[in-house]
Design an enzyme around this catalytic site. Structure first.
Site, PDB file in Angstrom:
ATOM      1  N   SER A 159       0.844  -1.188   0.000  1.00 20.22           N
ATOM      2  CA  SER A 159       0.000   0.000   0.000  1.00 20.22           C
ATOM      3  C   SER A 159       0.887   1.248   0.000  1.00 20.22           C
ATOM      4  CB  SER A 159      -0.958  -0.034   1.187  1.00 20.22           C
ATOM      5  OG  SER A 159      -1.988   0.923   1.044  1.00 20.22           O
ATOM      6  N   ASP A 208      -9.396  -4.018  -5.694  1.00 20.84           N
ATOM      7  CA  ASP A 208      -8.852  -3.117  -4.671  1.00 20.84           C
ATOM      8  C   ASP A 208      -9.557  -1.769  -4.729  1.00 20.84           C
ATOM      9  OD1 ASP A 208      -7.267  -1.590  -2.938  1.00 20.84           O
ATOM     10  OD2 ASP A 208      -5.442  -2.645  -3.506  1.00 20.84           O
ATOM     11  N   HIS A 262      -8.004  -4.891  -1.483  1.00 20.03           N
ATOM     12  CA  HIS A 262      -6.784  -4.331  -0.902  1.00 20.03           C
ATOM     13  C   HIS A 262      -6.180  -5.248   0.155  1.00 20.03           C
ATOM     14  CE1 HIS A 262      -4.090  -0.966  -0.421  1.00 20.03           C
ATOM     15  NE2 HIS A 262      -4.266  -0.942   0.875  1.00 20.03           N
TER      16      HIS A 262
END
Length: 685
Positions: free
Chosen positions: A539, A624, A659
């Site tokens: 991330s 995501d 995600h």
């Protein structure tokens, strides 16, 4: 032979973007498909997945061994420590090869009459991805509400179950953030609805059980798209809260929980730059505020004075080197979470002004306040672990401080914590700052002579501190001679609020410099061999990896880049993309020229160059919602066209996940095994 496998090469379609008189050409902009249905895009992702499979097939034995190792350390039949909430004790457990937990409650701590609330395994049947976001019980304890996400986009549907009849209500609330708060009438609930395009929660609705969602009432809409929105309830359950949080500003609206048809009112005026958190107990508000206090201070107010900061009473003053991170209120005491020199501690206060500290002995560790729903409790539940100590649950007596170990994570196999050692060291960064680093290694394989391989992890954003906690999966690296390091770089709050501010917006380069400087220091000091260094981040940590491989590619043999934020400038210029407007105060608003240039200077996608890069494994999820799949997809395509080396560049997309990666306690281990196999194989290639 793997050296004859050719990677998929993406077509180039120039797309020009001009801002502030500066033009960038993006040859892979065509890869963006908001609907995730474009045949060309899906075909290219599938080819990339096949390329990964072809390359890693030679290491399938290693991959399988790592997966079985990690899975083999997990206790198949396990349960949580029961927690009392109201009349009941709540517990969850997992059995056998189940991927998910089942949730129960009982009228006694021995659980002799426990009844099933939800079996997540049954709910997840038929879905490749399944996540329960939140479960919450009505005040009268007769109804259960829970939220579910079936594709990883973090768009939740809320369902209701009557626990007296074990049947579902007809009420279904769709397109929500997943949170729900009950009013005290047991029939009126509040939830947050998402913007269909940006996926930002921006509206609060009121729903009365037994009515269709189409009849729900909008009770609040946030116009400023820089704010995230959450719901909550006061510690004494007298008020329902709408929490609004931008990166640098907080706001809270309150509603009498006994009057759900009323209006939400601001507790105090919204002030840019004022961050605060509030808890209410016995008619008094306890406030953690950064007003005139960068590292926060604790204040108190009553219902008449809460709206006027000048009338707040200070309980704990600001301290330059101690960050206040949180508070937990009980009827007899309150517990403050503090951090000094990177280390967490708890300070227990009574309401007469006396206090004492709760500490732990490891060189570096993680500790956090657990779930403590009963404000009348005589103890506080704390979760604790270190790099060598498995996750532990303690009940700490609020009066005496005496700790009672309720449970410690069992690690199957030949695990012995005495075989491992951890350290906290400080590394000199290039500008003179001291960067904390947490290290762990196996004693009998570590030699401080520059021979060990190193796995270095980092994040460095949002003020999020990655504390040194136990990971049974990391043992697979330690047992193969790796040193594992967490670099607590700027952008976190490891050393207080200033540490965060030195790693954001125009100061973002400090984050990357810190990570690189830690790598150089650890190899110079003999913790690792300079040709056996690996790095990983996800991330915002994926952004870190992308910047590091642009700026210091020669330092790393292999890098893992997961759900990465790589196309920073293009994303931050597009307000239709989830999270963009919320994060101007984190990265800067590139609609302003200075911020544009600052981001352009480091944005990983924009700074790819014709140079040699390390071996790289990139992973993402098609669904995501936090970092869109096309960011790593574009980055990989551009890097393939530019890089001058023959090192591996692998890109794997989970076509079902978001995600957070794969759901389920065993399925998610496959991704960890893939990265470890990728790294370990490089050592013998």
């Amino acid at each position: 032979m793997t050296d004859k496998i050719t990677p998929p090469i993406a077509k180039k379609i120039p797309h020009n973007m001009t801002h502030h008189g500066h033009t960038r050409t993006d040859n892979y902009y065509w890869m963006r498909d908001d609907e995730r249905q474009d045949a060309q895009v899906l075909e290219h992702l599938e080819k990339e997945n096949q390329y990964v499979q072809q390359h890693m097939s030679a290491h399938q034995v290693l991959h399988n061994a790592l997966f079985e190792e990690m899975k083999g350390r997990i206790v198949k039949d396990d349960s949580s420590v029961p927690v009392k909430d109201g009349q009941y004790w709540y517990v969850s457990d997992v059995q056998g090869d189940d991927e998910y937990a089942s949730h129960y409650r009982a009228t006694n701590e021995l659980l002799s009459d426990k009844t099933l609330l939800l079996n997540i395994n049954e709910l997840a049947q038929g879905y490749e991805y399944y996540d329960v976001g939140e479960m919450t019980i009505s005040p009268n304890e007769n109804l259960l509400a829970y939220s579910e996400d079936i594709d990883g986009r973090r768009i939740y549907t809320i369902r209701f179950k009557d626990l007296c009849t074990n049947t579902y209500l007809d009420d279904v609330l769709e397109n929500t953030e997943g949170q729900l708060v009950w009013s005290n009438d047991n029939k009126t609930v509040f939830y947050v609805k998402k913007d269909a395009q940006t996926l930002l929660g921006f509206q609060v609705y009121r729903h009365v059980l037994g009515t269709p969602q189409s009849d729900d009432t909008l009770v609040y809409e946030e116009q400023d798209r820089q704010f995230y929105m959450e719901l909550g309830k006061s510690r004494d359950e007298s008020e329902i809260y709408i929490y609004l949080a931008a990166t640098e500003t907080s706001d809270i609206l309150a509603l009498d929980a006994d009057a759900p048809m009323g209006e939400f009112k601001r507790l105090l005026p919204r002030t840019e730059g004022h961050e605060f958190g509030i808890e209410k107990l016995a008619g008094e508000y306890y406030i953690l505020s950064n007003h005139d206090a960068k590292n926060f201070r604790l204040l108190k107010a009553c219902e008449k004075t809460i709206g006027d900061r000048l009338q707040w009473q200070e309980l704990i003053a600001h301290r330059e080197h101690i960050l206040i991170e949180g508070m937990e209120l009980f009827d007899s005491h309150f517990v403050i979470t503090e951090r000094e020199m990177g280390q967490i501690r708890f300070v227990v206060h009574n309401y007469q002004g006396e206090s004492y500290q709760l500490g732990f002995d490891d060189a570096c560790f993680f500790a956090g306040i657990g779930y403590n729903p009963e404000r009348t409790a005589s103890h506080v539940r704390i979760h604790y672990s270190s790099l060598t100590t498995p996750s532990s649950v303690y009940d700490c007596d609020l009066t005496t401080g005496r700790k009672t170990l309720r449970k410690q994570q069992q690690v199957l196999g030949d695990f012995d914590s005495n075989k491992y050692a951890s350290e906290r060291v400080f590394v000199n960064a290039r500008d003179g700052e001291q960067v904390p680093v947490s290290l762990v290694y196996r004693k009998d394989t570590f030699h401080k002579d520059g021979t060990n391989p190193l796995m270095q992890y980092g994040y460095g954003a949002y003020g999020i501190t990655i504390d040194p906690s136990f990971s049974s999966t990391t043992l697979s690296l330690l047992d193969r001679g790796f040193v594992y390091a967490i670099a607590h770089i700027r952008g976190s709050e490891m050393l207080g609020r200033n540490w965060y501010e030195q790693g954001k917006k125009a100061n973002k380069q400090n984050t990357f410099n810190d990570f690189v400087d830690v790598t150089r220091a650890l190899t110079d000091q003999g913790y690792a061999h300079k040709d056996k260094v690996f790095a990983s981040g996800g991330s915002a940590g994926g952004l870190l990896m992308g910047a590091v491989v642009n700026q210091a590619p020669e330092l790393y043999l292999g890098v893992g880049i997961h759900v990465p934020f790589l196309d920073v400038l293009t994303t931050m210029l597009d307000e239709s993309i989830p999270l963009t407007t919320n994060e101007y105060d984190e990265w800067g608003n590139p609609n302003q020229q200075a911020a544009y240039q600052s981001i352009l200077n480091y944005s990983p996608y924009d700074n790819l160059a014709a140079q040699a890069y390390p071996n790289i494994l990139v992973t993402t999820g098609l669904h995501d919602s936090q970092v869109q799949y096309w960011e790593p997809m574009k980055w990989v395509a551009k890097l393939r066209a530019l890089k001058t080396d023959d090192n591996l560049l692998l890109f794997k997309t989970d076509m079902e996940a978001g995600h957070g990666g794969a759901s389920g306690r065993f399925k998610s281990l496959q991704d960890k095994a893939l990265e470890m196999a990728f790294f370990i194989a490089l050592l013998s290639s």
